[in-house]
Design an enzyme around this catalytic site. Structure first.
Site, short mmCIF file in Angstrom:
data_model
loop_
_atom_site.label_atom_id
_atom_site.label_comp_id
_atom_site.label_asym_id
_atom_site.label_seq_id
_atom_site.Cartn_x
_atom_site.Cartn_y
_atom_site.Cartn_z
N GLY A 195 0.82 -1.21 0.00
CA GLY A 195 0.00 0.00 0.00
C GLY A 195 0.85 1.26 0.00
N TYR A 243 -14.14 -4.03 9.76
CA TYR A 243 -12.84 -3.34 9.85
C TYR A 243 -12.20 -3.54 11.22
CZ TYR A 243 -9.38 0.40 9.43
OH TYR A 243 -8.21 1.12 9.39
N GLY A 266 -0.97 7.90 0.93
CA GLY A 266 -1.19 7.99 2.36
C GLY A 266 0.03 7.66 3.19
N ILE A 267 -0.20 6.98 4.30
CA ILE A 267 0.87 6.63 5.23
C ILE A 267 1.90 5.74 4.56
CG2 ILE A 267 1.36 5.34 7.35
CD1 ILE A 267 -1.39 6.36 8.37
N GLY A 268 1.47 4.85 3.67
CA GLY A 268 2.40 3.96 3.00
C GLY A 268 3.40 4.71 2.14
#
Length: 289
Positions: free
Chosen positions: A8, A159, A12-14
């Site tokens: 990922g 989730y 984003g964070i990835g």
């Protein structure tokens, strides 16, 4: 040069994690589903740090055939992997969907895909495995008679269960071997693309939470980077922002959800995951930390 894989890693964070690992001199393999997004992410890394070493690989965690193909390609190309960051995920899918292999999409992607990937890469792993969870894992429940949520599907129920499974997996891997350093993290609250499936009401509430107690994506990547690089990050640790409600702040050890501490639950999840994915861990072949 050490080699790091970030699932990922296209946004984003990835992506922040990939950029920062490249800055620190790692060769970064960005794994993701879409070739155009992979190319753009690699270019972003190179633009941020000219001369950095980065490559990409197509990986769909919702397809075990894709997971096996990606892992086989990595093992052919790299004799050792120093870091695996299990970062990719899906959140709040509005209706029950299935992976290619027939698993509920959220659990199949967030947990089973990463479980299979880690096990398949184990022969080359010589360092750390960082698995990214979420603070909502504390609300998670693993119903082994209904893991695919064939009854009672709700987006956040799926989730929270998958994120609980992420922590349970990371802690169980740490308990089963000291030959890799397995660490769980959660990033706190930040405006990332993982919430793209949620409706407008949830988006409004999430935006307010970010404004009041959240942080930037760059700040939200700090727990992942701490677990990935800091000598003091311990195997079996669970790190999160230390601020209000673990929404923001510098990384620190966080309270592990009670269910993830249960050795019987973790062992059962491990056995079920091996059976469902067909990936059996041979922990004797993992490289030393």
């Amino acid at each position: 040069m050490e080699t790091a894989i970030v699932t990922g890693g296209t946004g984003g964070i990835g992506l922040v994690t990939a950029v920062e690992l490249a800055r620190r001199g790692r060769h970064v393999i960005i794994a993701g589903r879409r070739p155009e997004a992979l190319a753009a992410a690699a270019e972003r890394v190179r633009a941020a740090h000219p001369g950095s070493s980065v490559s990409t690989g197509e990986l769909d965690l919702a397809d075990l055939g894709s997971v096996r193909a990606f892992a086989a390609g990595v093992l052919r190309a790299y004799p050792k992997i120093d870091l695996l960051v299990n970062n990719a995920g899906v959140m709040a899918v509005p209706e029950r969907r299935l992976t290619v292999d027939g698993f509920e999409l959220t659990f199949g992607t967030n947990h089973l895909g990463h479980f299979a990937l880690t096990g398949l890469l184990l022969p080359a792993l010589v360092g750390r495995v960082v698995t990214v969870s979420a603070v909502i894992a504390r609300r998670g429940r693993l119903d082994f008679d209904n893991l695919d949520l064939h009854t009672g599907y709700r987006p956040m129920r799926a989730y929270s269960a998958a994120k609980l499974a992420n922590i349970a997996f990371a802690l169980e891997l740490a308990a089963r071997t000291d030959r890799v350093r397995s660490i769980a993290v959660h990033p706190g609250t930040a405006p990332t693309g993982i919430a793209r499936h949620v409706g407008p009401a949830f988006r409004f509430v999430a935006a307010r939470l970010v404004a009041v107690g959240g942080q930037s994506v760059e700040e939200a990547a700090r727990p992942s980077l701490y677990a990935a690089t800091d000598p003091l990050a311990v195997s079996g640790g669970y790190y999160a922002p230390r601020g209000f409600m673990e929404g923001r702040g510098l990384p620190a050890l966080a309270r592990v959800p009670a269910a993830a501490k249960d050795p019987e639950l973790r062992a059962r999840l491990w056995a079920v995951s091996e059976r469902l994915t067909g990936v059996t861990y041979d922990l004797s072949v993992a490289g030393h930390v």
